[in-house]
Design an enzyme around this catalytic site. Structure first.
Site, PDB file in Angstrom:
ATOM      1  N   ARG A 188     -41.407   2.398  86.220  1.00 41.64           N
ATOM      2  CA  ARG A 188     -42.644   2.161  85.494  1.00 41.64           C
ATOM      3  C   ARG A 188     -43.739   1.867  86.506  1.00 41.64           C
ATOM      4  O   ARG A 188     -43.461   1.776  87.706  1.00 41.64           O
ATOM      5  CB  ARG A 188     -42.453   0.986  84.519  1.00 41.64           C
ATOM      6  CG  ARG A 188     -42.196  -0.351  85.183  1.00 41.64           C
ATOM      7  CD  ARG A 188     -41.924  -1.471  84.187  1.00 41.64           C
ATOM      8  NE  ARG A 188     -43.141  -1.917  83.522  1.00 41.64           N
ATOM      9  CZ  ARG A 188     -43.316  -3.139  82.968  1.00 41.64           C
ATOM     10  NH1 ARG A 188     -42.320  -4.023  83.001  1.00 41.64           N
ATOM     11  NH2 ARG A 188     -44.435  -3.467  82.386  1.00 41.64           N
ATOM     12  N   ARG A 189     -44.962   1.726  86.039  1.00 43.17           N
ATOM     13  CA  ARG A 189     -46.118   1.337  86.866  1.00 43.17           C
ATOM     14  C   ARG A 189     -46.301   2.216  88.097  1.00 43.17           C
ATOM     15  O   ARG A 189     -46.515   1.721  89.196  1.00 43.17           O
ATOM     16  CB  ARG A 189     -45.966  -0.100  87.361  1.00 43.17           C
ATOM     17  CG  ARG A 189     -45.896  -1.150  86.288  1.00 43.17           C
ATOM     18  CD  ARG A 189     -45.697  -2.501  86.945  1.00 43.17           C
ATOM     19  NE  ARG A 189     -45.755  -3.588  86.010  1.00 43.17           N
ATOM     20  CZ  ARG A 189     -44.874  -4.586  85.983  1.00 43.17           C
ATOM     21  NH1 ARG A 189     -43.848  -4.601  86.804  1.00 43.17           N
ATOM     22  NH2 ARG A 189     -45.018  -5.546  85.115  1.00 43.17           N
TER      23      ARG A 189
ATOM     24  N   TYR B 107     -44.822 -13.150  70.955  1.00 43.81           N
ATOM     25  CA  TYR B 107     -44.688 -13.626  69.572  1.00 43.81           C
ATOM     26  C   TYR B 107     -46.042 -13.990  68.981  1.00 43.81           C
ATOM     27  O   TYR B 107     -46.196 -14.002  67.763  1.00 43.81           O
ATOM     28  CB  TYR B 107     -43.690 -14.787  69.492  1.00 43.81           C
ATOM     29  CG  TYR B 107     -42.322 -14.329  69.915  1.00 43.81           C
ATOM     30  CD1 TYR B 107     -41.695 -13.274  69.249  1.00 43.81           C
ATOM     31  CD2 TYR B 107     -41.676 -14.884  71.001  1.00 43.81           C
ATOM     32  CE1 TYR B 107     -40.470 -12.796  69.658  1.00 43.81           C
ATOM     33  CE2 TYR B 107     -40.448 -14.415  71.413  1.00 43.81           C
ATOM     34  CZ  TYR B 107     -39.848 -13.364  70.749  1.00 43.81           C
ATOM     35  OH  TYR B 107     -38.637 -12.887  71.158  1.00 43.81           O
TER      36      TYR B 107
ATOM     37  N   HIS C 142     -39.455  -0.107  75.425  1.00 46.42           N
ATOM     38  CA  HIS C 142     -39.211  -1.285  74.579  1.00 46.42           C
ATOM     39  C   HIS C 142     -40.508  -1.830  73.984  1.00 46.42           C
ATOM     40  O   HIS C 142     -40.619  -2.028  72.783  1.00 46.42           O
ATOM     41  CB  HIS C 142     -38.508  -2.352  75.429  1.00 46.42           C
ATOM     42  CG  HIS C 142     -38.580  -3.742  74.872  1.00 46.42           C
ATOM     43  ND1 HIS C 142     -37.898  -4.118  73.736  1.00 46.42           N
ATOM     44  CD2 HIS C 142     -39.248  -4.853  75.297  1.00 46.42           C
ATOM     45  CE1 HIS C 142     -38.143  -5.407  73.485  1.00 46.42           C
ATOM     46  NE2 HIS C 142     -38.958  -5.871  74.414  1.00 46.42           N
ATOM     47  N   PHE C 143     -41.520  -2.013  74.846  1.00 48.93           N
ATOM     48  CA  PHE C 143     -42.670  -2.722  74.274  1.00 48.93           C
ATOM     49  C   PHE C 143     -43.607  -1.815  73.482  1.00 48.93           C
ATOM     50  O   PHE C 143     -44.439  -2.314  72.734  1.00 48.93           O
ATOM     51  CB  PHE C 143     -43.382  -3.620  75.293  1.00 48.93           C
ATOM     52  CG  PHE C 143     -44.095  -2.968  76.441  1.00 48.93           C
ATOM     53  CD1 PHE C 143     -45.226  -2.202  76.257  1.00 48.93           C
ATOM     54  CD2 PHE C 143     -43.662  -3.207  77.748  1.00 48.93           C
ATOM     55  CE1 PHE C 143     -45.903  -1.662  77.327  1.00 48.93           C
ATOM     56  CE2 PHE C 143     -44.331  -2.666  78.824  1.00 48.93           C
ATOM     57  CZ  PHE C 143     -45.455  -1.887  78.610  1.00 48.93           C
ATOM     58  N   HIS C 144     -43.443  -0.506  73.606  1.00 48.02           N
ATOM     59  CA  HIS C 144     -44.225   0.329  72.683  1.00 48.02           C
ATOM     60  C   HIS C 144     -43.610   0.345  71.284  1.00 48.02           C
ATOM     61  O   HIS C 144     -44.287   0.660  70.312  1.00 48.02           O
ATOM     62  CB  HIS C 144     -44.408   1.744  73.247  1.00 48.02           C
ATOM     63  CG  HIS C 144     -45.492   1.799  74.278  1.00 48.02           C
ATOM     64  ND1 HIS C 144     -45.270   1.541  75.612  1.00 48.02           N
ATOM     65  CD2 HIS C 144     -46.823   2.030  74.161  1.00 48.02           C
ATOM     66  CE1 HIS C 144     -46.414   1.627  76.270  1.00 48.02           C
ATOM     67  NE2 HIS C 144     -47.373   1.924  75.415  1.00 48.02           N
TER      68      HIS C 144
ATOM     69  N   HIS D 204     -43.958 -14.551  77.951  1.00 54.55           N
ATOM     70  CA  HIS D 204     -43.040 -14.269  76.859  1.00 54.55           C
ATOM     71  C   HIS D 204     -43.580 -14.740  75.511  1.00 54.55           C
ATOM     72  O   HIS D 204     -43.689 -13.942  74.595  1.00 54.55           O
ATOM     73  CB  HIS D 204     -41.603 -14.753  77.071  1.00 54.55           C
ATOM     74  CG  HIS D 204     -40.804 -14.336  75.887  1.00 54.55           C
ATOM     75  ND1 HIS D 204     -40.345 -13.061  75.712  1.00 54.55           N
ATOM     76  CD2 HIS D 204     -40.549 -14.982  74.730  1.00 54.55           C
ATOM     77  CE1 HIS D 204     -39.810 -12.943  74.522  1.00 54.55           C
ATOM     78  NE2 HIS D 204     -39.921 -14.088  73.901  1.00 54.55           N
TER      79      HIS D 204
END
Ligand code: HAS
Ligand code: CU
Length: 582
Positions: free
Chosen positions: A450-451, A240, A387-389, A236
Site C-alpha cells: 500500500r501507499r 468507531y 479492509h477499510f474501504h 483506532h
C-alpha cells in the site's frame, strides 16, 4: 409550524428551523469533502494501477493525503456532527441551548478544515512553503507545515465543543425529566462523545505537544515511536467515531424504514457502552510490527480487540432481527423468504442494507488484521486499504449517503430530486466497492504494497488472465471509476433536490423499539460509571507501553521508573534489550 401540518407529519425543519440550518450546513460541508475526496480517489486509483496518470508520481502522496484527510476526517466527521445534532434535538425534542454557540463550533471546524486543506493542496505548488504530504496517518517521521497541525487542532477543538453542546442539551432536559431514561439516540451520542474525549487525549498530546512544535522548529526532534503510539491511541477509536453515526442510523432509523421496530433498546445501549469501554485500549493492534513495544503489550491489545468484536456481532444480530421483524410486518414469510418483502425500491433502505452486508465482509478482514501472527502477512499491503474501504468506505459512507436520501427532504422540505437515480447510486457503489475491495484484498495477499505510486509488478496488458496482477489492477481501476460515478450521482441528486418545488410535512416518524429502555437496569444509563471504567482500562492498556517508550528515550530516569521491571514480569522480555535487538 402551523402550515406545516397541512400535508402530513411536520418535518424536522418545520419543528426546529434553526437547528435544521446547522445540520444542513454540516451535511453540505461533508458532501463537498466527499466530492473532492472522490476526485483525488479516482486520480489515485487510476495512477497506481497505471491505467491513466493525470500527475507525476512525485505528487502521489499529496493526492493520497488529500483523499484520506478529506474522506476520513472531513466527510465522516462533518456528517457526524450534523447527524448527532439532529439526533439530540429530535430525541430530546428541544432546541439547542444557544444556537450561536452551535454555529461557533461548526465555524471552528470549517476554519480548521480549510487550514489543513490549504496546507495539503500546497503540496501541488512546489514554490510555496506549504506541504502536508503526511497521509491521513500523520505521525512522525513525515512532517507537515504547521498550518496542517494547527488546522487539525482547531478542528478537534470544534468537535469537543460540539460534544459539550449535546451534553448541555441533555443536562437541561434532565432537569425537566429527572426520572426518565435517556432517549436512545441521545444516549448513543453521549456515549460516543465520551469515547471521543478519551481517544482525543492521545492525538491532542501528539499534535500540540510534539508535531506542531517540531514543525515550527521549536523542538529539534521527536520520538517517532511515541508519536506513532499516541496517534494509534486515537487512530483506532476514531474508526468507531466514524462508525457510531452509522450504527445510530441502523438502530434507530433502519427498522422504521424496513417497516418494523427495533428489536431491543437495551441491547443497543449495551453495544454503545461496550464501544465506550473497549474502543481505546486496542490501538496497539496497528503496531504489531513496531519494534520497541514488547510482545506482551501487543498480546493484550489483540485480546482486547477480539472482545471488541462483540458489540459489532451483537449489532449484526439486532439489526438483522429488526429488519426481519419489519419484513414480516410487510407480509414476508419463510426462513429466508422474508428478505423479498423488504423495501428494496427505497434507496435509503437498499443503501443501508448493502452497507451492512459489506460490513460483514469488512468485519472478517478486520478479524484477520487483528490476529497478531496473520497480521504480519497483510500489514502494509493493499489488503489493509481493502479492509477499510469496506468499513469506513462502505459501512459508513454508503449508510451516510442512504440516510441522506431519507433525512435531506426533512431538513429542507423539498423532495428528493430522483429516487431511481438514488437507487442506482447505491447499487453502483456496492458493485464498485465489491470489485475494488476484492482486488485490493487479493493483491494484498500477493504482497502488493500500500501507499506507493509504483507497485506494478508487470507491464500493462490488455489481455490478462483471470486472477493475474494485471487483471486485478483493472478490476481495481474499474471499481474506483464506478465509485467515482456513484459519488457524482449522489452529490448531484442532493444538489438538485434543493431546486425542486417546496412542500411541507415531509416528516418521517420513527417507530418505538419492541423491547423498550424500561426493560433494562438503570445502571446502563450511568454515564459516569462507564466513563470511569473506560478510563481505567485505557490506563491499564497504555501506562506501561508509554512508560517504556518514554523511559527508553531517556525522558524518564530509568533508575526511578518501575516500568521496565514490571514489563519484565509481565512479558518475560527485557524491553530495553528488546528495543536494541529489534
Ligand atoms: Fe479496522 C486497520 C482491525 C473495524 C478502519 N481499520 C484499519 C484501517 C482503517 C480501519 C482505516 O487489528 C487502516 C489504518 C491505517 O491506515 O493503517 N478493524 C479491525 C477490527 C474491526 C475493525 C477487529 N476498521 C474497522 C472499522 C473501521 C476500520 C469499523 C472504520 C469505520 N483494522 C483492524 C486492524 C488493523 C485495521 C488490526 C491494522 C491492520 C494493519 O496491519 O495495518 C472490528 O471492529 C470489526 C467488527 C465487525 C464485524 C462485522 C459485523 C457485521 C455487521 C453487519 C450486519 C448486517 C447488516 C445487513 C445490517 C464483526 C454489523 C444485513 C443485510 C441483509 C440484507 C439481511
Ligand atoms: Cu484499529
Amino acid at each position: 409550524m402551523g402550515s406545516a401540518l397541512e400535508t402530513g407529519t411536520p418535518s424536522f425543519v418545520d419543528r426546529f428551523p434553526q437547528e435544521a440550518s446547522v445540520v444542513k450546513a454540516a451535511l453540505t460541508s461533508s458532501f463537498i469533502a466527499l466530492f473532492l475526496g472522490a476526485v483525488f480517489g479516482l486520480i489515485q486509483g487510476l495512477h497506481r494501477t497505471d491505467v491513466f496518470r493525470f500527475l507525476d508520481s512525485q505528487y502521489y502522496y499529496t493526492v493520497l493525503t488529500a483523499h484520506g484527510v478529506l474522506m476520513v476526517v472531513s466527510f465522516t466527521i462533518f456528517f457526524l456532527v450534523g447527524i448527532f445534532t439532529w439526533a439530540v434535538v429530535r430525541s430530546l425534542d428541544r432546541p439547542v441551548e444557544d444556537i450561536r454557540y452551535t454555529w461557533a463550533w461548526y465555524g471552528l471546524m470549517v476554519v480548521g478544515t480549510l487550514m489543513a486543506v490549504v496546507a495539503i493542496l500546497g503540496g501541488f505548488v512546489p514554490s510555496t512553503e506549504l506541504s502536508a504530504d503526511v497521509l491521513y496517518t500523520f505521525y512522525a517521521p513525515l512532517q507537515a507545515h504547521p498550518l496542517f497541525y494547527g488546522g487539525l487542532a482547531i478542528f478537534i477543538i470544534g468537535t469537543w465543543l460540539a460534544g459539550a453542546d449535546w451534553f448541555r442539551s441533555w443536562y437541561a432536559w434532565k432537569q425537566e425529566h429527572p426520572d426518565e431514561r435517556i432517549p436512545l439516540q441521545t444516549f448513543m451520542v453521549l456515549t460516543t462523545m465520551l469515547m471521543w474525549y478519551i481517544a482525543t487525549i492521545g492525538i491532542a498530546i501528539a499534535v500540540v505537544g510534539f508535531l506542531l512544535p517540531w514543525s515550527l522548529g521549536l523542538i529539534e526532534s521527536v520520538n517517532p515511536l511515541l508519536t506513532r503510539t499516541l496517534f494509534w491511541f486515537w487512530g483506532h477509536p476514531v474508526v468507531y467515531f466514524w462508525l457510531m453515526p452509522a450504527y445510530l442510523l441502523w438502530y434507530t432509523v433502519l427498522p422504521s424504514i424496513s417497516g418494523g421496530r427495533l428489536f431491543s433498546d437495551p441491547l443497543a445501549r449495551v453495544v454503545f457502552v461496550l464501544f465506550l469501554l473497549l474502543s481505546t485500549p486496542v490501538g496497539i493492534h496497528h503496531q504489531y510490527v513496531d519494534p520497541g513495544i514488547a510482545e506482551g503489550f501487543k498480546l493484550i491489545a489483540m485480546t482486547n480487540t477480539m472482545f471488541l468484536l462483540l458489540p459489532s456481532l451483537l449489532t449484526a444480530f439486532t439489526v438483522v432481527a429488526s429488519m426481519e421483524h419489519g419484513a414480516r410486518q410487510r407480509g414476508g414469510s419463510g426462513l429466508f423468504g422474508w428478505l423479498r418483502a423488504l423495501p428494496w425500491r427505497n434507496p435509503a433502505f437498499t443503501g443501508m442494507a448493502l452497507a451492512g452486508l459489506m460490513f460483514a465482509a469488512g468485519g472478517f478482514s478486520g478479524m484477520i488484521n487483528a490476529g497478531m501472527n496473520i497480521n504480519y502477512l497483510i500489514h502494509n499491503t493493499l489488503w489493509v486499504p481493502g479492509h477499510f474501504h469496506l468499513t469506513v468506505g462502505t459501512a459508513v459512507a454508503l449508510t451516510f449517503m442512504a440516510a441522506s436520501y431519507w433525512l435531506w427532504p426533512q431538513l429542507t422540505n423539498k423532495p428528493l430530486f430522483s429516487r431511481p437515480i438514488a437507487l442506482t447510486q447505491t447499487v453502483v457503489w456496492f458493485v464498485g466497492m465489491a470489485l475494488m475491495s476484492n482486488a485490493m484484498h487479493v493483491m494484498g495477499l500477493f504482497g502488493v504494497p500500500r501507499r506507493t505510486a509504483e507497485p506494478q509488478y508487470e507491464g500493462f496488458e490488455f489481455v490478462a488472465s483471470f486472477g493475474s496482477i494485471t487483471e486485478l489492477r483493472m478490476q481495481l481501476a474499474l471499481g474506483a471509476t464506478l465509485l467515482f460515478i456513484s459519488t457524482v450521482l449522489f452529490v448531484s441528486n442532493i444538489a438538485l433536490s434543493t431546486g425542486s418545488p417546496t412542500r411541507t410535512g415531509l416528516g418521517q416518524p420513527l417507530s418505538k423499539p419492541l423491547s423498550p429502555a424500561a426493560d433494562s437496569p438503570e445502571v446502563l444509563d450511568n454515564l459516569k460509571l462507564w466513563f470511569g471504567i473506560a478510563m481505567v482500562l485505557v490506563v491499564l492498556a497504555y501506562m506501561l507501553p508509554l512508560a517504556s517508550i518514554v523511559g527508553d528515550s531517556g525522558v524518564i530516569d530509568r533508575g526511578v521508573s518501575a516500568a521496565p521491571v514490571m514489563i519484565d514480569l509481565l512479558t518475560g522480555l527485557n524491553p530495553v534489550t528488546a528495543v536494541t535487538e529489534a
